[in-house]
Design a protein around this motif. Structure first.
Motif, PDB file in Angstrom:
ATOM      1  N   GLY A  83      41.996  42.934  60.743  1.00  0.00           N
ATOM      2  CA  GLY A  83      41.700  42.164  61.943  1.00  0.00           C
ATOM      3  C   GLY A  83      41.338  40.724  61.560  1.00  0.00           C
ATOM      4  O   GLY A  83      42.037  40.093  60.849  1.00  0.00           O
ATOM      5  N   ASP A  84      40.156  40.172  61.750  1.00  0.00           N
ATOM      6  CA  ASP A  84      39.763  38.800  61.249  1.00  0.00           C
ATOM      7  C   ASP A  84      38.847  38.852  59.824  1.00  0.00           C
ATOM      8  O   ASP A  84      38.641  37.890  59.354  1.00  0.00           O
ATOM      9  N   HIS A  85      38.734  40.202  59.536  1.00  0.00           N
ATOM     10  CA  HIS A  85      38.004  40.583  58.172  1.00  0.00           C
ATOM     11  C   HIS A  85      39.126  40.452  57.120  1.00  0.00           C
ATOM     12  O   HIS A  85      39.965  41.170  56.871  1.00  0.00           O
ATOM     13  N   HIS A  86      38.764  39.405  56.033  1.00  0.00           N
ATOM     14  CA  HIS A  86      39.617  39.496  54.864  1.00  0.00           C
ATOM     15  C   HIS A  86      38.819  39.910  53.426  1.00  0.00           C
ATOM     16  O   HIS A  86      37.627  39.889  53.569  1.00  0.00           O
ATOM     17  N   PHE A  87      39.816  40.297  52.612  1.00  0.00           N
ATOM     18  CA  PHE A  87      39.019  40.870  51.548  1.00  0.00           C
ATOM     19  C   PHE A  87      39.871  40.073  50.196  1.00  0.00           C
ATOM     20  O   PHE A  87      41.252  39.935  50.183  1.00  0.00           O
ATOM     21  N   VAL A  88      39.327  39.396  49.385  1.00  0.00           N
ATOM     22  CA  VAL A  88      39.979  38.626  48.149  1.00  0.00           C
ATOM     23  C   VAL A  88      39.429  39.199  46.931  1.00  0.00           C
ATOM     24  O   VAL A  88      38.233  39.304  46.955  1.00  0.00           O
ATOM     25  N   SER A  89      40.116  39.594  45.970  1.00  0.00           N
ATOM     26  CA  SER A  89      39.571  39.828  44.791  1.00  0.00           C
ATOM     27  C   SER A  89      39.522  38.528  43.549  1.00  0.00           C
ATOM     28  O   SER A  89      40.498  37.971  43.572  1.00  0.00           O
ATOM     29  N   GLN A  90      38.797  38.497  42.817  1.00  0.00           N
ATOM     30  CA  GLN A  90      38.489  37.434  42.020  1.00  0.00           C
ATOM     31  C   GLN A  90      38.132  37.986  40.583  1.00  0.00           C
ATOM     32  O   GLN A  90      37.198  38.842  40.400  1.00  0.00           O
ATOM     33  N   SER A  91      38.806  37.741  39.392  1.00  0.00           N
ATOM     34  CA  SER A  91      38.725  38.457  38.265  1.00  0.00           C
ATOM     35  C   SER A  91      37.768  37.249  37.510  1.00  0.00           C
ATOM     36  O   SER A  91      37.456  36.157  37.793  1.00  0.00           O
ATOM     37  N   ASP A  92      37.109  38.138  36.513  1.00  0.00           N
ATOM     38  CA  ASP A  92      36.111  37.310  35.559  1.00  0.00           C
ATOM     39  C   ASP A  92      36.478  37.542  33.993  1.00  0.00           C
ATOM     40  O   ASP A  92      35.535  38.261  33.343  1.00  0.00           O
ATOM     41  N   ARG A  93      37.638  37.535  33.508  1.00  0.00           N
ATOM     42  CA  ARG A  93      38.047  38.112  32.213  1.00  0.00           C
ATOM     43  C   ARG A  93      37.588  39.471  31.867  1.00  0.00           C
ATOM     44  O   ARG A  93      37.854  40.331  32.748  1.00  0.00           O
ATOM     45  N   LEU A  94      36.537  39.432  30.992  1.00  0.00           N
ATOM     46  CA  LEU A  94      36.172  40.814  30.645  1.00  0.00           C
ATOM     47  C   LEU A  94      34.929  41.430  31.198  1.00  0.00           C
ATOM     48  O   LEU A  94      34.070  42.237  30.750  1.00  0.00           O
ATOM     49  N   HIS A  95      34.566  40.644  32.515  1.00  0.00           N
ATOM     50  CA  HIS A  95      33.552  41.159  33.368  1.00  0.00           C
ATOM     51  C   HIS A  95      33.979  41.803  34.370  1.00  0.00           C
ATOM     52  O   HIS A  95      35.170  41.602  34.873  1.00  0.00           O
ATOM     53  N   PRO A  96      33.093  42.494  35.303  1.00  0.00           N
ATOM     54  CA  PRO A  96      33.417  42.995  36.674  1.00  0.00           C
ATOM     55  C   PRO A  96      33.846  41.938  37.433  1.00  0.00           C
ATOM     56  O   PRO A  96      33.406  41.043  37.587  1.00  0.00           O
ATOM     57  N   GLY A  97      34.938  42.483  38.259  1.00  0.00           N
ATOM     58  CA  GLY A  97      35.391  41.364  39.220  1.00  0.00           C
ATOM     59  C   GLY A  97      34.602  41.234  40.396  1.00  0.00           C
ATOM     60  O   GLY A  97      33.694  42.185  40.781  1.00  0.00           O
ATOM     61  N   THR A  98      34.755  40.024  41.316  1.00  0.00           N
ATOM     62  CA  THR A  98      34.106  39.587  42.491  1.00  0.00           C
ATOM     63  C   THR A  98      34.932  40.050  43.645  1.00  0.00           C
ATOM     64  O   THR A  98      36.106  39.662  43.733  1.00  0.00           O
ATOM     65  N   LEU A  99      34.262  40.755  44.800  1.00  0.00           N
ATOM     66  CA  LEU A  99      35.020  41.038  45.989  1.00  0.00           C
ATOM     67  C   LEU A  99      34.458  39.986  46.957  1.00  0.00           C
ATOM     68  O   LEU A  99      33.274  40.090  47.339  1.00  0.00           O
ATOM     69  N   TRP A 100      35.584  39.119  47.476  1.00  0.00           N
ATOM     70  CA  TRP A 100      34.987  38.177  48.300  1.00  0.00           C
ATOM     71  C   TRP A 100      35.445  38.789  50.042  1.00  0.00           C
ATOM     72  O   TRP A 100      36.577  39.317  50.070  1.00  0.00           O
ATOM     73  N   SER A 101      34.399  38.744  50.954  1.00  0.00           N
ATOM     74  CA  SER A 101      34.681  39.189  51.995  1.00  0.00           C
ATOM     75  C   SER A 101      34.198  38.542  53.283  1.00  0.00           C
ATOM     76  O   SER A 101      33.356  37.926  53.243  1.00  0.00           O
ATOM     77  N   GLY A 102      34.984  38.790  54.541  1.00  0.00           N
ATOM     78  CA  GLY A 102      34.611  37.986  55.693  1.00  0.00           C
ATOM     79  C   GLY A 102      35.765  37.451  56.306  1.00  0.00           C
ATOM     80  O   GLY A 102      36.891  37.575  55.986  1.00  0.00           O
ATOM     81  N   ARG A 103      35.308  36.470  57.191  1.00  0.00           N
ATOM     82  CA  ARG A 103      36.401  35.612  58.052  1.00  0.00           C
ATOM     83  C   ARG A 103      36.812  34.593  57.145  1.00  0.00           C
ATOM     84  O   ARG A 103      36.175  34.187  55.947  1.00  0.00           O
TER      85      ARG A 103
END
Length: 309
Positions: A227-247
């Motif tokens: 739908g209008d909801h996007h998910f984007v993954s962001q890496s951070d080298r040897l740290h846990p990644g960040t999940l960006w979420s929303g429109r």
């Protein structure tokens, strides 16, 4: 021939309270020659299947080959398929691409070939090769050998006016898969773009760009949409990644963290999971995050997704 899931190797399926994890039980855990990258969910020989792409490289960084591992989600058995191309002399050669993302539509498998468009492979025409040819298509330097390998051959290169670091699928607000994909760029700064493209039904037709946006997120590794909801993954080298979420114009970081060295994303609405994976040796995991943890109603055909509070 190993068919369809004849391998005795299998990842361990670990279902914790919060995630579903698949961990490698072989040298795949630590090898620095093969790196997992892309992920998507499809159907193989009538069974729900997870596809994970890998690229092989020399320690110098030279790309040698790529493959896709198909995992039977019910049994955790696996099957490796090497990706190959036919050269100008009609000979099979290894597909020397990063395979940074996957999008699986029936027998059509699309792989992101960073800087070289989107490569399409035909899963309806899996071939078997043996001996020296099998080793060569796997990017191995050794000569001879008695190994057997399955291969999928590239049918087309789709030129895309983006760097094509990753590719992810698109679903409507009811969870119905659409003939569309998100194709994006991994950049170390905030200039990475994501484009949405429609896929023509006929294999000889290409992709048509629908829209494009720049989220302003560094080191993007994957993107999917429902739908209008996007998910984007962001890496951070040897740290846990960040999940960006929303429109797409209001993406925010989710408290749920992604694996260390996170890569591509895949929506599995039937199981109610968002899949990702980590690429770093000794930290490799294929992880399914329940959509309920992300505040998103799961399932298909159940109306628009609701954000829970």
């Amino acid at each position: 021939m190993l068919w369809p899931f004849g391998s005795t190797w299998r990842p361990v399926r670990q279902r914790s309270r919060d995630t579903v994890d698949l961990r490698w039980l072989s040298a795949r855990t630590w090898t620095r020659r093969w790196y997992p990258q892309g992920i998507d969910v499809g159907e193989w020989r009538g069974r729900r299947t997870l596809a994970v792409s890998w690229f092989r490289q020399e320690l110098s960084g030279e790309h040698l080959a790529s493959r896709v591992t198909l995992i039977d989600l019910a049994r955790s058995r696996h099957l490796d398929i090497l990706l190959a191309v036919i050269d100008d002399d009609g000979e099979l050669q290894p597909a020397r691409i990063h395979a940074g993302g996957l999008a699986w539509f029936g027998d059509r498998l699309f792989a992101a070939a960073t800087g070289r468009g989107i490569w399409e492979f035909d899963l309806s025409d899996i071939r078997e090769v043996q001996g020296a040819r099998a080793h060569r298509l796997a990017g191995a330097r050794r000569r001879g050998g008695r190994g057997t390998a399955l291969i999928a051959v590239r049918t087309r290169v789709h030129p895309i006016p983006l760097r094509c670091s990753y590719i992810g699928r698109v679903f409507d607000d009811r969870g119905t898969p659409l003939p569309r994909v998100l194709i994006g760029e991994h950049r170390t700064d905030e200039s990475g773009r994501i484009g949405e493209f429609s896929i023509a039904e006929h294999v000889d037709d290409g992709f048509t760009e629908v829209n494009r946006f720049t989220p302003g997120i560094k080191r993007m590794q994957g993107a999917v949409r429902r739908g209008d909801h996007h998910f984007v993954s962001q890496s951070d080298r040897l740290h846990p990644g960040t999940l960006w979420s929303g429109r797409r114009d209001a993406l925010t970081p989710d408290p749920v963290r992604l694996p260390v060295g996170c890569e591509d994303l895949a929506l599995d609405l039937e199981a109610g999971l968002l899949w990702s994976l980590g690429e770093h040796p000794w930290r490799r995991v294929v992880r399914g995050i329940p959509l309920s943890r992300l505040g998103i109603a799961s399932g298909t055909g159940d109306g628009a997704p609701s954000r829970r509070t």
